[in-house]
Design a protein around this motif. Structure first.
Motif, PDB file in Angstrom:
ATOM      1  N   SER A  41       0.930  -1.080   0.177  1.00  0.00           N
ATOM      2  CA  SER A  41       0.036  -0.051  -0.076  1.00  0.00           C
ATOM      3  C   SER A  41       0.752   1.473  -0.030  1.00  0.00           C
ATOM      4  O   SER A  41       1.979   1.337   0.138  1.00  0.00           O
ATOM      5  CB  SER A  41      -0.951   0.052   1.263  1.00  0.00           C
ATOM      6  N   ASP A  42       0.438   2.427  -0.269  1.00  0.00           N
ATOM      7  CA  ASP A  42       1.021   3.826  -0.114  1.00  0.00           C
ATOM      8  C   ASP A  42       1.582   4.039   1.006  1.00  0.00           C
ATOM      9  O   ASP A  42       2.559   4.449   1.392  1.00  0.00           O
ATOM     10  CB  ASP A  42      -0.036   4.686  -0.773  1.00  0.00           C
ATOM     11  N   GLY A  43       0.656   3.717   2.197  1.00  0.00           N
ATOM     12  CA  GLY A  43       1.165   3.832   3.381  1.00  0.00           C
ATOM     13  C   GLY A  43       2.139   3.212   3.778  1.00  0.00           C
ATOM     14  O   GLY A  43       3.248   3.481   4.721  1.00  0.00           O
ATOM     15  N   GLU A  44       2.354   1.805   3.329  1.00  0.00           N
ATOM     16  CA  GLU A  44       3.492   0.842   3.833  1.00  0.00           C
ATOM     17  C   GLU A  44       4.757   1.454   3.138  1.00  0.00           C
ATOM     18  O   GLU A  44       5.832   1.528   3.695  1.00  0.00           O
ATOM     19  CB  GLU A  44       3.161  -0.502   3.312  1.00  0.00           C
ATOM     20  N   LYS A  45       4.816   1.759   1.922  1.00  0.00           N
ATOM     21  CA  LYS A  45       5.900   2.663   1.125  1.00  0.00           C
ATOM     22  C   LYS A  45       6.140   3.860   1.785  1.00  0.00           C
ATOM     23  O   LYS A  45       7.624   4.028   1.927  1.00  0.00           O
ATOM     24  CB  LYS A  45       5.320   2.850  -0.385  1.00  0.00           C
ATOM     25  N   LEU A  46       5.360   4.545   2.355  1.00  0.00           N
ATOM     26  CA  LEU A  46       5.713   5.780   2.868  1.00  0.00           C
ATOM     27  C   LEU A  46       6.342   5.537   4.159  1.00  0.00           C
ATOM     28  O   LEU A  46       7.296   6.365   4.742  1.00  0.00           O
ATOM     29  CB  LEU A  46       4.426   6.668   3.274  1.00  0.00           C
ATOM     30  N   ASN A 110      -2.286  13.925   3.618  1.00  0.00           N
ATOM     31  CA  ASN A 110      -2.827  12.674   2.853  1.00  0.00           C
ATOM     32  C   ASN A 110      -1.807  11.550   2.911  1.00  0.00           C
ATOM     33  O   ASN A 110      -2.406  10.455   3.047  1.00  0.00           O
ATOM     34  CB  ASN A 110      -3.028  12.888   1.467  1.00  0.00           C
ATOM     35  N   ASP A 111      -0.711  11.889   3.101  1.00  0.00           N
ATOM     36  CA  ASP A 111       0.432  10.752   3.265  1.00  0.00           C
ATOM     37  C   ASP A 111       0.191  10.316   4.844  1.00  0.00           C
ATOM     38  O   ASP A 111       0.347   9.126   4.980  1.00  0.00           O
ATOM     39  CB  ASP A 111       1.837  11.388   3.239  1.00  0.00           C
ATOM     40  N   ALA A 112       0.117  11.240   5.867  1.00  0.00           N
ATOM     41  CA  ALA A 112      -0.179  10.581   7.191  1.00  0.00           C
ATOM     42  C   ALA A 112      -1.627   9.851   7.194  1.00  0.00           C
ATOM     43  O   ALA A 112      -1.483   8.786   8.007  1.00  0.00           O
ATOM     44  CB  ALA A 112      -0.307  11.819   8.295  1.00  0.00           C
ATOM     45  N   ASN A 113      -2.407  10.153   6.574  1.00  0.00           N
ATOM     46  CA  ASN A 113      -3.507   9.407   6.402  1.00  0.00           C
ATOM     47  C   ASN A 113      -3.347   7.972   5.802  1.00  0.00           C
ATOM     48  O   ASN A 113      -3.967   6.860   6.507  1.00  0.00           O
ATOM     49  CB  ASN A 113      -4.794  10.082   5.495  1.00  0.00           C
ATOM     50  N   SER A 114      -2.505   8.042   4.761  1.00  0.00           N
ATOM     51  CA  SER A 114      -2.211   6.660   4.121  1.00  0.00           C
ATOM     52  C   SER A 114      -1.421   5.707   5.046  1.00  0.00           C
ATOM     53  O   SER A 114      -1.721   4.550   5.173  1.00  0.00           O
ATOM     54  CB  SER A 114      -1.498   6.815   3.077  1.00  0.00           C
ATOM     55  N   MET A 115      -0.733   6.315   6.064  1.00  0.00           N
ATOM     56  CA  MET A 115       0.180   5.579   6.881  1.00  0.00           C
ATOM     57  C   MET A 115      -0.859   4.984   7.898  1.00  0.00           C
ATOM     58  O   MET A 115      -0.611   3.924   8.303  1.00  0.00           O
ATOM     59  CB  MET A 115       1.178   6.585   7.440  1.00  0.00           C
ATOM     60  N   ALA A 116      -1.530   5.902   8.472  1.00  0.00           N
ATOM     61  CA  ALA A 116      -2.410   5.369   9.502  1.00  0.00           C
ATOM     62  C   ALA A 116      -3.309   4.165   9.143  1.00  0.00           C
ATOM     63  O   ALA A 116      -3.517   3.258   9.810  1.00  0.00           O
ATOM     64  CB  ALA A 116      -3.317   6.751   9.862  1.00  0.00           C
ATOM     65  N   LYS A 117      -3.893   4.474   7.968  1.00  0.00           N
ATOM     66  CA  LYS A 117      -4.776   3.545   7.357  1.00  0.00           C
ATOM     67  C   LYS A 117      -3.987   2.107   7.260  1.00  0.00           C
ATOM     68  O   LYS A 117      -4.411   1.050   7.425  1.00  0.00           O
ATOM     69  CB  LYS A 117      -5.184   3.679   5.879  1.00  0.00           C
ATOM     70  N   TYR A 118      -2.872   2.061   6.742  1.00  0.00           N
ATOM     71  CA  TYR A 118      -1.989   0.931   6.519  1.00  0.00           C
ATOM     72  C   TYR A 118      -1.876   0.325   7.916  1.00  0.00           C
ATOM     73  O   TYR A 118      -2.021  -0.918   8.108  1.00  0.00           O
ATOM     74  CB  TYR A 118      -0.687   1.406   5.995  1.00  0.00           C
ATOM     75  N   ILE A 119      -1.519   1.364   9.065  1.00  0.00           N
ATOM     76  CA  ILE A 119      -1.242   0.457  10.228  1.00  0.00           C
ATOM     77  C   ILE A 119      -2.633  -0.237  10.893  1.00  0.00           C
ATOM     78  O   ILE A 119      -2.482  -1.126  11.148  1.00  0.00           O
ATOM     79  CB  ILE A 119      -0.692   1.621  11.129  1.00  0.00           C
TER      80      ILE A 119
END
Length: 124
Positions: A41-46, A110-119
């Motif tokens: 996912s984008d969150g995992e990559k970030l 948006n990046d922080a949201n992607s990270m939180a969604k991944y977690i």
């Protein structure tokens, strides 16, 4: 002298036998079924590109809590995603102990949201 070579050879063989590489799955041709397994996912990559890995691990507490512990504590909903993304950007302390989490003010919302969604998606 022969004993040294023998011990060195035995140590080398025993160390290489503990390798975690699974050669059978390493070279599987990607199909539609296997491609879904290896997508990130984008969150995992970030997270992988950021300094998060210095304090957090997937399944073990390091300086901060593991991602799995965070996912267990917070249900995956918009309120918790907003809360955690705010914590990622602003930093904080007191929730998981006395050691504060540093702020990541340059991170986009948006990046922080992607990270939180991944977690939060890691909850089993």
């Amino acid at each position: 002298m022969k004993l040294k070579y023998l011990l060195f050879g035995m140590a080398l063989v025993s160390l290489t036998s503990f390798s975690n590489d699974n050669l059978d799955t390493k070279y599987i041709k990607a199909t539609k079924k296997t491609a879904a397994i290896f997508q990130t996912s984008d969150g995992e990559k970030l997270i992988a590109k950021s300094d998060c890995v210095g304090c957090h691990k997937l399944d073990k507490k390091l300086i901060g809590p593991s991602y799995l512990d965070i996912a267990k504590k917070y249900p995956s909903n918009e309120k918790n995603i907003a809360y955690l993304s705010g914590k990622i950007i602003k930093g904080g302390s007191g929730v998981w102990g006395t050691i504060p989490m540093s702020a990541h003010a340059s991170l986009k919302k948006n990046d922080a949201n992607s990270m939180a969604k991944y977690i939060l998606s890691l909850k089993k």
